[in-house]
Design an enzyme around this catalytic site. Structure first.
Site, short mmCIF file in Angstrom:
data_model
loop_
_atom_site.label_atom_id
_atom_site.label_comp_id
_atom_site.label_asym_id
_atom_site.label_seq_id
_atom_site.Cartn_x
_atom_site.Cartn_y
_atom_site.Cartn_z
N LEU A 36 7.36 -10.24 -29.57
CA LEU A 36 7.95 -10.60 -30.86
C LEU A 36 9.02 -9.61 -31.29
CD1 LEU A 36 4.72 -11.68 -32.80
CD2 LEU A 36 6.47 -13.16 -31.79
N GLY A 37 8.83 -8.35 -30.99
CA GLY A 37 9.81 -7.35 -31.42
C GLY A 37 9.28 -5.95 -31.25
N GLY A 39 9.09 -1.86 -33.24
CA GLY A 39 9.26 -1.00 -34.40
C GLY A 39 9.28 0.43 -33.93
N SER A 40 9.34 1.37 -34.86
CA SER A 40 9.38 2.78 -34.47
C SER A 40 8.06 3.21 -33.85
CB SER A 40 9.67 3.65 -35.70
OG SER A 40 8.65 3.50 -36.66
N SER A 43 5.50 -1.81 -29.78
CA SER A 43 5.93 -3.19 -29.61
C SER A 43 4.87 -4.15 -30.13
CB SER A 43 6.21 -3.48 -28.14
OG SER A 43 7.20 -2.60 -27.64
N VAL A 44 5.32 -5.34 -30.54
CA VAL A 44 4.42 -6.37 -31.06
C VAL A 44 4.53 -7.61 -30.18
CG1 VAL A 44 3.75 -7.74 -33.07
CG2 VAL A 44 4.77 -5.49 -33.40
N ASP A 149 3.64 1.80 -48.41
CA ASP A 149 4.81 1.36 -47.63
C ASP A 149 5.14 -0.10 -47.96
OD1 ASP A 149 6.92 1.67 -45.94
OD2 ASP A 149 5.79 1.38 -44.09
#
Length: 487
Positions: A36-37, A39-40, A43-44, A149
């Site tokens: 899916l993508g 982030g820092s 991965s997802v 957050d």
């Protein structure tokens, strides 16, 4: 066969992973479908639970330090059970990655939807999303947890339009406890003044962030997003609360809601329960009004995926033709490890969740603050001098570290000084190097020669510190492998 399985509804709802499933390898329990993508923090992936047929999201996070703290925070996640909070099903430890299995929200984050449609939200859409978000915050605050957050990138929507809070504590704690990446700087744009100042904060710190998020949904980005994060750190606590760029475009109710959120004094700021009674939220329409924008965003996403897939196929054909001409053998180009396409974005805003874009301002700031039973009588406000004080924001740690490095580097290159023992050397405060003018050339040369042993000593200390953190992780990996072999 897999396509037929995906079209059928889940055979039963997955509530949490049982002990038997958790002792297996994750590939035995799930089929990973696509990436899916990123982030820092990692991965997802989209995956399907084989036993129930339910779609889930799996975050694969490289674990580099403080494994026990991460495991403790994940166990706390199991306490949360709300329709307005993304569910946590369980976690696996595979090689050096932590696999966190969570609820899948098919529409992605609010920031994803804004980006895909390339347009901001209407007041009606914002009110509906804020209503669900406030219910999620009310639940978390009742459980005495602080999200820390809140932003559009951490509010996810399912395909029905139901908004859910994500990355509360798990991703925040992971990014706080893992080794920091030098390319990542936490952005303070959503953070309450008291969090930046570290003077003590409680649950209403999330309410400030929610007010900033409301502006973000209306205008496409938070206040101060166009300036350097370091400057924003000083502006947020000192400047008056931010407002809309063009207040005349928004209703009095919406303007007042944001005003109630962005009160600089935490004691006077509204709570989630109080804001649920605000006229702007009480008049919110049902989630059905979000379906059109969700469908539009998903259509855009699908078209981009199809377009990129065509480009990949075309590149494969061209590469194959070139290989055939060169060697007389047809060789198919190798794709990415998951065999899927990662969607690029046209806009970036620092969202950091189940995303289809690259982040230019990734956030490391989310931290769940848990109060123990012994602290109940004292309330949730945390002060610097208490035992469980709030963690220092990542961006402050980053800037402080960079400042120290810059001071050491500049001092070592041009302004060494005569000290008999290298351990006596202190970094000059406030850039005061005037005293060097009185030193002789011989003294300066001695100071320069002393820097190399100092550097070697510091490197050795860093190596020992790294080893002390690395060994427990290696021990935990070995113990985990032995446990899996026993089953």
């Amino acid at each position: 066969m897999e396509t037929v399985q995906l079209r059928n509804p889940p055979r039963r709802q997955l509530k949490k992973l049982d002990e038997d499933s958790l002792t297996k390898q994750p590939e035995e329990v799930f089929d990973v479908l696509e990436k899916l993508g990123e982030g820092s923090y990692g991965s997802v992936y989209k995956a399907i639970h084989k036993e129930t047929g339910q779609i889930v999201a799996i975050k694969q996070v490289p674990v580099e330090s403080d494994l026990q703290e991460i495991i403790k925070e994940i166990s706390i996640m199991q306490q949360c059970d709300s329709p307005h909070v993304v569910k946590y099903y369980g976690s696996y430890f595979k090689n050096t990655d932590l696999w966190i299995v969570m609820e899948y929200c098919g529409a992605g984050s609010v920031s994803d939807i804004i980006r895909l449609r390339n347009k901001t939200l209407t007041e009606d859409e914002i009110a509906t999303i804020l209503q669900s978000t406030l219910k999620g915050l009310e639940y978390l605050h009742f459980m005495r947890k602080i999200h820390r957050d809140i932003k559009a990138g951490n509010i996810l929507l399912n395909t029905e339009g139901q908004a859910k809070l994500a990355d509360f504590g798990v991703a925040g704690q992971l990014t706080d406890t893992m080794a920091k990446r030098n390319t990542v700087i936490g952005t303070p744009f959503w953070m309450a003044p008291e969090v930046i100042q570290e003077i003590g904060y409680n649950c209403v710190a999330d309410i400030w962030s929610l007010g900033i998020t409301a502006i973000e949904m209306a205008e496409g980005k938070p206040p101060y997003a166009d300036i350097h994060p370091m400057r924003a750190i000083f502006m947020i606590p000192t400047n008056p609360p931010p407002t809309f760029r063009k207040p005349e475009l928004w209703s009095d109710n919406f303007t007042d809601f944001v005003k109630q959120c962005l009160v600089k004094s935490p004691e006077q700021r509204a709570t989630a329960t109080q804001l649920l009674q605000h006229p702007f939220v009480k008049s919110a329409k049902g989630v059905s009004i979000l379906r059109d924008l969700i469908n539009e965003a998903m259509d855009v996403k699908l078209k981009r995926q199809e377009s990129q897939q065509r480009e990949v196929d075309q590149d494969d054909e061209e590469n194959s033709e070139e290989d055939e001409m060169d060697s007389g053998t047809m060789v198919r180009a190798v794709g990415d490890e998951m065999g899927t396409v990662r969607v690029a974005s046209t806009m970036t805003d620092g969202a950091n969740t189940m995303i289809e874009h690259d982040d230019t301002l990734p956030s490391q700031l989310g931290t769940m603050v848990i109060n123990t039973e012994d602290e109940e009588e004292e309330g949730t406000m945390k002060r610097r001098d208490e035992t469980m004080q709030p963690a220092k924001p990542s961006f402050l740690e980053y800037f402080e570290q960079k400042e120290k490095e810059n001071q050491i580097n500049s001092f070592g290159k041009s302004v060494p000084g005569p000290l008999k023992n290298s351990s006596d050397w202190k970094i000059p405060q406030d850039g005061d190097y005037e005293f060097l003018k009185s030193w002789t050339v011989e003294d300066l040369q001695k100071r320069l020669l002393a820097l190399d042993p100092m550097m070697e000593q510091e490197i050795e200390e860093i190596r020992q510190k790294y080893q002390s953190k690395r060994q427990p992780i290696l021990d935990a990996i070995e113990a985990k492998k032995r446990r899996q072999q026993n089953f």
